[in-house]
Motif scaffolding. Sequence first.
Motif, short mmCIF file in Angstrom:
data_model
loop_
_atom_site.label_atom_id
_atom_site.label_comp_id
_atom_site.label_asym_id
_atom_site.label_seq_id
_atom_site.Cartn_x
_atom_site.Cartn_y
_atom_site.Cartn_z
N SER A 7 -3.33 -1.62 -11.68
CA SER A 7 -4.47 -1.06 -11.12
C SER A 7 -4.97 -2.11 -10.10
O SER A 7 -4.36 -3.19 -10.07
CB SER A 7 -5.57 -1.24 -12.26
OG SER A 7 -5.73 -2.51 -12.81
N ASP A 8 -5.99 -2.01 -9.32
CA ASP A 8 -6.39 -2.98 -8.18
C ASP A 8 -6.59 -4.32 -9.08
O ASP A 8 -6.33 -5.23 -8.44
CB ASP A 8 -7.54 -2.39 -7.45
CG ASP A 8 -7.24 -1.38 -6.59
OD1 ASP A 8 -6.21 -1.42 -5.92
OD2 ASP A 8 -7.93 -0.39 -6.52
N ASP A 48 -2.50 2.33 -8.13
CA ASP A 48 -3.67 1.96 -7.54
C ASP A 48 -3.23 1.10 -6.67
O ASP A 48 -3.71 1.05 -5.23
CB ASP A 48 -4.75 1.77 -8.13
CG ASP A 48 -5.43 2.73 -9.12
OD1 ASP A 48 -5.29 3.67 -8.71
OD2 ASP A 48 -6.04 2.34 -10.08
N ALA A 49 -2.30 0.23 -6.90
CA ALA A 49 -1.94 -1.05 -6.26
C ALA A 49 -0.66 -1.56 -6.53
O ALA A 49 -0.06 -1.16 -7.39
CB ALA A 49 -2.99 -2.22 -6.28
N ALA A 101 2.35 1.56 -3.39
CA ALA A 101 1.54 2.28 -4.47
C ALA A 101 1.31 3.52 -4.33
O ALA A 101 1.14 4.39 -5.38
CB ALA A 101 0.33 1.45 -4.25
N ASN A 134 3.23 7.21 -13.59
CA ASN A 134 2.49 8.50 -13.85
C ASN A 134 2.68 9.03 -15.11
O ASN A 134 1.89 10.04 -15.67
CB ASN A 134 2.13 9.29 -12.72
CG ASN A 134 1.23 8.66 -11.61
OD1 ASN A 134 0.46 8.02 -11.95
ND2 ASN A 134 1.55 9.14 -10.49
N CYS A 175 0.83 -1.29 0.02
CA CYS A 175 0.13 -0.16 0.12
C CYS A 175 0.81 1.11 0.05
O CYS A 175 0.53 2.23 -0.69
CB CYS A 175 -0.94 0.06 1.35
SG CYS A 175 -2.26 -1.33 1.05
#
Length: 343
Positions: free
Chosen positions: A226-227, A80-81, A74, A196, A71
């Motif tokens: 992503s998750d 997100d993950a 990320a 990013n 966490c």
Amino acid sequence: MKNFNLKMPFSSSIILEEQQYLYFGGTAYLGIPQHSGFLELYLEGIAKFGLNNGTSRNNNIQLGLYNEAECYAAAQFGADAALVTSSGYLAAQLTVKFFSGTEGVLYAPQTHPALWAGQKPLTEGNFTQWARKSLESINTSDRKDWVLISNSLNNLFPECYDFSFVKEILPGKRVILIVDDSHGIGILDGGKGIFNQIPKTAEVEVIVVASMAKALGLDAGIILGSDKIIRQLKTSNEFLGASPPAAAGLYAFMQAANIYRQEQEKLVELSAWFASRITSDWQHVPGFPVFYHAGKKTFERLLEQKILISSFPYPDSQSQPIDRVVLSSWHTKENINQLILAL
């Protein structure tokens, strides 16, 4: 070419055959392996969690630190993950094997072997040519599902890659873009790496894999996405069957934000200082601490002056050596001035 075998840790200065050399090589860009503050945090982690953890992440009794570290990572790198593994190689292989079971897999030139699904992929041209050709193949084909695999940059002949071409992929396509940011994470974009900086579109799912053993100084690997993607990857046999990295290292990583920031600032300053004082025949990218020189005998000339730089044949043992200066935040301006005078 002569190989050198050390009996001491890498640092800005090393001892070989009872002679002291300045060292400008390796991948410890932020000097973490020799950073006293980080070593103290790592020892705290050992005291809390022991030397290693031989249980898989599928075990019914686990250290909660791993989920916390994922966490934290990320958030640090803008995803997100995240998923952590014991090495960057495992992170890359886990991801590629999970998604490359189709025919629509396109490898960029110079892609690191950790990303290969089998034999060395056949590629032609440079990254820009590959990007345009890939875009044409995807947009003109009836195939909907594609996997693109690439490094985030070329650390041998310094070049940052531009992934903006993915914005031109037509609606209705489903593209997985897997990018290895092992040499960019901790360095590019203030340490956040490339995640990013890659455009996110409805057609493209971006996954970044990386070794944490370079700038970040950890024997671990990471996957950012992503998750949904991370949940999928956590069902893989490679994730469920492999032991995780040492918890002590991840503990130190989570406590070391100030250390990383300070060392990044040092490295930016040192890289700019060196770049402003070398001739135009050195190839480099602003903000990246690797400098390539095409001239012959650079390594030998510097070795005579007790300076060691990175030099090895590429792409095979019969090729000419690639001579590169690699800066780290453990260097000083005095070190770099000595290098400039020697050059």
